[in-house]
Design an enzyme around this catalytic site. Structure first.
Site, mmCIF file in Angstrom:
data_model
loop_
_atom_site.group_PDB
_atom_site.id
_atom_site.type_symbol
_atom_site.label_atom_id
_atom_site.label_comp_id
_atom_site.label_asym_id
_atom_site.label_seq_id
_atom_site.Cartn_x
_atom_site.Cartn_y
_atom_site.Cartn_z
ATOM 1 N N ASP A 1 -4.239 -1.844 9.513
ATOM 2 C CA ASP A 1 -2.498 -1.683 9.713
ATOM 3 C C ASP A 1 -2.175 -1.062 8.797
ATOM 4 O O ASP A 1 -2.450 -0.998 7.665
ATOM 5 C CB ASP A 1 -2.149 -3.115 10.319
ATOM 6 C CG ASP A 1 -2.064 -4.170 9.221
ATOM 7 O OD1 ASP A 1 -2.078 -3.767 8.004
ATOM 8 O OD2 ASP A 1 -1.923 -5.459 9.439
ATOM 9 N N ASP B 1 0.902 -1.820 14.991
ATOM 10 C CA ASP B 1 0.485 -1.021 14.012
ATOM 11 C C ASP B 1 -0.578 -1.147 13.513
ATOM 12 O O ASP B 1 -1.358 -0.724 12.595
ATOM 13 C CB ASP B 1 1.316 -1.076 12.788
ATOM 14 C CG ASP B 1 1.114 -2.493 12.279
ATOM 15 O OD1 ASP B 1 1.392 -3.619 12.951
ATOM 16 O OD2 ASP B 1 1.203 -2.811 10.870
#
Length: 583
Positions: free
Chosen positions: A175, A218
């Site tokens: 991420d 994300d």
């Protein structure tokens, strides 16, 4: 009568010259061509848009491989259609001039006295491409173009079921570091730019056969087929490095990412995408705890129960780290301002990763506190301190009381004090050699904290309150709590040393605390000016980088064996120590 009228209309439609022209235009527009096959002669006749014979092939099925551009896997289907063994429509894939096209064949019902087959071929290439596009869009994340989570999961599981047992593979979970801050500072449009830019980078960085997935927000996953561990780790190391080189429209923004790696060696048995993802996610958790902008490899493939990811991840991580003895104890000496000698120390925990990097507690303690596992870490640190004190006792060295940090969560367990005593009895250490230190901010649980501190003192431990002055709610309660020491926080001395009013207030506060019977300690001391202010104010003990950085066990043992005052020796290294940070 009505049937006759309809039959007449159909006949006139087909025979009328103008209508025939319209039919030809319609056929051309729809991509339809007409063919006729004569089984007895094995002859295929193709007609052009004007319904005139365009090409004749005889024999046709006998020379199918030579004459036809139909894909090899579709040729038997064409043979069955022309011989009448396959009824209804048939879809074929054909290759012409280096490009494929899709053709749909249909035939009129055969007459009993006419064995020939009259049919039409319709070019449905664009239709199938549009359908494939829509299907592909349904399989992909609309923002990044990577596979969505459901599709990625299916593709990986399909591969895991079909692959040979000895083939190694790996799954990465990654991420964008502190992505929430990106949205908060630069806005969601720029956040979208970062995600799409990161996705494009992943597509260019990994192999075509690798499966790239946006799992949500994300977070991204990448499944790598047939890859050994050495190559996998090098690939991930390069990934983390190159992400830092990405540029965006906001020039001041610098991107980093954290990656968790799950490697599945050959012969490891059957695993699903979900199981690999759990372990990659655990490794990602570890990378974040270690300070982000790096990768971590999961060392064990252990069964994880559904819904346990957060709690189990921390527990497994802590158990693994303790088992490997990756947590190390550092000591920061406490110095008496009466004679400038060591009067004790505070035990601090550090995490030394397998690659040798030492991780400071602010990067991993919040995760343990959040998940309630901080109590087990406290016991671990406490036992390491007990081992150290047992060793110094045998060597005849007396380091003074060593303070250890205790989480307020221990106040919920009535067996806390007994468990600490059992650890000391195991190593033959007297409780008076340990000072149990809690933060002022923990006193929100006032009644439980007071009972815990009272229990510690009854057992023979010393007690201390850390970071006094950070909050304000405890000022009216400090006299009621069983304490030996009160420790002033770093920010307190930084504010009070600035002017005369500050130093006067500091002196009054220290006098008040000492009048209540407390010994006063100040941490975070980093300059000669601070030492002078605290000494004049009546402070008893100080700790900080002006005297000593936190030391590992061996370094602290060596310091304890040195004679004389610490003050003068440290002043020789002012340039080295003054700019540091106390942990």
């Amino acid at each position: 009568m009505e049937k006759e009228r309809i039959r007449h209309r159909e006949k006139s439609f087909l025979t009328g010259k103008k209508r025939m022209e319209k039919l030809k235009v319609l056929m051309k527009y729809a991509g339809i061509s007409v063919f006729e096959y004569f089984p007895d002669a094995d002859r295929l006749v193709l007609y052009d848009e004007q319904l005139k014979e365009e090409r004749r092939m005889q024999p046709f099925l006998g020379r199918l491989e030579e004459l036809c551009t139909v894909y090899p896997e579709n040729r038997e289907k064409l043979r069955g259609f022309l011989t009448g063994n396959i009824q209804g429509t048939v879809e074929l894939k054909m290759l012409e001039n280096g490009h494929y096209r899709m053709v749909l064949l249909d035939a009129l019902q055969q007459e009993e006295d006419d064995p020939s087959i009259i049919g039409c071929a319709r070019d449905i290439t664009e239709i199938r491409k549009r359908e494939e596009l829509l299907e592909d869009q349904a399989r992909r994340d609309s923002m990044t173009g990577l596979y969505n989570h459901d599709t990625g999961k299916r593709l990986v599981n399909d591969y895991l079921m079909e692959k040979r047992a000895e083939q190694p593979c790996g799954l990465l979970m990654m991420d964008v570091d502190r992505f929430k801050n990106v949205n908060d500072v630069y806005g969601h449009l720029f956040g979208d730019e970062v995600l799409t830019g990161f996705a494009r980078f992943l597509q260019s960085f990994f192999r075509k056969e690798d499966i790239l997935i946006r799992t949500g927000g994300d977070e991204f996953a990448v499944f790598l087929k047939e890859i050994n561990r050495e190559v996998l780790e090098k690939k991930v190391g390069d990934l983390v490095k190159k992400v830092g080189e990405l540029t965006f429209s906001k020039k001041e923004f610098s991107m980093t990412c954290s990656v968790g790696v799950c490697f599945l060696p050959g012969g490891a048995g059957a695993y699903s995408y979900e199981q690999l993802l759990e372990h990659a996610d655990l490794a990602l958790y570890r990378a974040k705890i270690a300070g982000r902008n790096q990768y971590a490899v999961g060392e064990k493939l252990v069964p994880l129960q559904k819904g346990e990811k957060g709690e189990t991840a921390v527990k497994l991580l802590m158990d693994e780290t303790m088992e490997k003895r990756e947590f190390e104890i550092y000591f920061q000496p406490k110095i008496s301002l009466h004679n400038y000698k060591i009067a004790g120390a505070e035990a601090l925990v550090r995490w030394r990763r397998p690659d040798g990097i030492v991780v400071k507690p602010e990067h991993f303690l919040p995760f343990y506190e959040k998940n309630g596992k901080i109590t087990e870490l406290d016991y671990y640190v406490f036992e390491q301190v007990a081992v150290f004190l047992e060793k110094t006792k045998r060597s005849g060295i007396v380091p003074g009381p060593v303070s250890v940090n205790v989480s307020a969560l221990h106040a919920e367990d009535p067996q806390t004090t007994q468990r600490y005593l059992e650890i000391l009895q195991k190593h033959g250490v007297d409780p008076s050699m340990i000072q149990m230190e809690l933060k002022e901010t923990d006193t929100i649980r006032y009644e439980n904290i007071r009972n815990l501190l009272h229990s510690f003192q009854q057992a023979g431990f010393q007690t201390a309150l850390d970071n006094f002055g950070v909050g304000s709610s405890f000022l009216n309660l400090v006299g009621e709590v069983p304490l030996n020491d009160v420790k002033l926080g770093r920010g307190f001395i930084e504010k009070c040393e600035k002017d005369h009013r500050g130093t006067a207030f500091l002196k009054q506060l220290i006098e008040m605390l000492k009048s209540l019977g407390f010994q006063v300690v100040c941490e975070g001391v980093e300059s000669a000016r601070q030492v002078e202010v605290l000494k004049n104010a009546g402070c008893d003990l100080v700790q900080g980088n002006w005297f000593s950085m936190p030391l590992n066990t061996k370094e602290f043992e060596n310091m304890l064996s040195l004679p004389g005052e610490l003050r003068c020796r440290c002043r020789e290294y002012t340039e080295y120590t003054a700019g540091g940070k106390t942990e």
